[in-house]
Enzyme design. Sequence first.
Site, short mmCIF file in Angstrom:
data_model
loop_
_atom_site.label_atom_id
_atom_site.label_comp_id
_atom_site.label_asym_id
_atom_site.label_seq_id
_atom_site.Cartn_x
_atom_site.Cartn_y
_atom_site.Cartn_z
N THR A 236 -2.36 20.03 71.46
CA THR A 236 -2.00 19.04 72.48
C THR A 236 -3.07 19.01 73.56
OG1 THR A 236 0.35 19.40 72.06
CG2 THR A 236 -0.23 18.36 74.15
N HIS B 214 7.80 23.25 71.39
CA HIS B 214 7.49 22.09 70.53
C HIS B 214 8.48 20.94 70.74
CE1 HIS B 214 4.30 24.11 68.37
NE2 HIS B 214 5.10 25.08 67.99
N LEU C 99 0.93 23.97 76.85
CA LEU C 99 0.69 22.90 75.90
C LEU C 99 0.28 23.56 74.59
CD1 LEU C 99 -1.39 20.36 78.05
CD2 LEU C 99 1.00 20.15 77.37
N ASP C 100 0.76 23.04 73.47
CA ASP C 100 0.38 23.59 72.16
C ASP C 100 -1.14 23.50 71.98
OD1 ASP C 100 3.08 23.87 71.62
OD2 ASP C 100 3.21 21.98 70.52
N HIS C 101 -1.66 24.29 71.06
CA HIS C 101 -3.12 24.33 70.87
C HIS C 101 -3.69 22.96 70.49
CE1 HIS C 101 -2.32 24.46 66.55
NE2 HIS C 101 -3.58 24.13 66.38
#
Length: 192
Positions: free
Chosen positions: A63, A142, A59-61
């Site tokens: 998210t 992404h 998961l992105d930072h």
Amino acid sequence: MQGQAWAFHDRAYLMLHKPAGYECSHKPGAHPGVYTLLPGPLRERGGGASAGVQAVGRLDHDTTGLLLLSDDGKFIHRMTSPRHHVPKVYEVTLKHAGDKAMVDRLLAGVVLDDDPKPVKAADCELATPTHLRLTLTEGKYHQVKRMVADVGNRVEGLHRSRIGRIDLPAELPPGQWRWLPADEVASLIAKA
């Protein structure tokens, strides 16, 4: 589970409620790693080059939401391989109100700049005009943000609420983790 003793587990299967501001990396860059939220024995489990539990996908930072972790390589592969089509549900806060045409385009498929093959949402619905519930069965860099941008909108907030049949429990606060019981692990594997 922090600060509590637990019984020995041959393999580690965990769920973590990932807060914003953490990277899914053992060697994070600008933000702390999610592994700092786990006790040392889980980070160091097994020894060797790939010691400890690994994130099942990323998961992105910025998210938040459900992140699975394990030291079982076969389980990780089964959950992340696009061949197995494990559904992941994302709660998307949109900058602009969405409409049926946007939902239809996400279901039909959009072309991302690094892949000529269209990527489609497995399911997509507007819960409110600015809250999109999006289900994907593959993961690309992404991907949600890029898909939403391709249909003329912007992601203002992103939260993963479900993987397979496993929902992030409301009682698990951000930054906390718990063991996955055997029935939840079996449920994930059965559908993968």
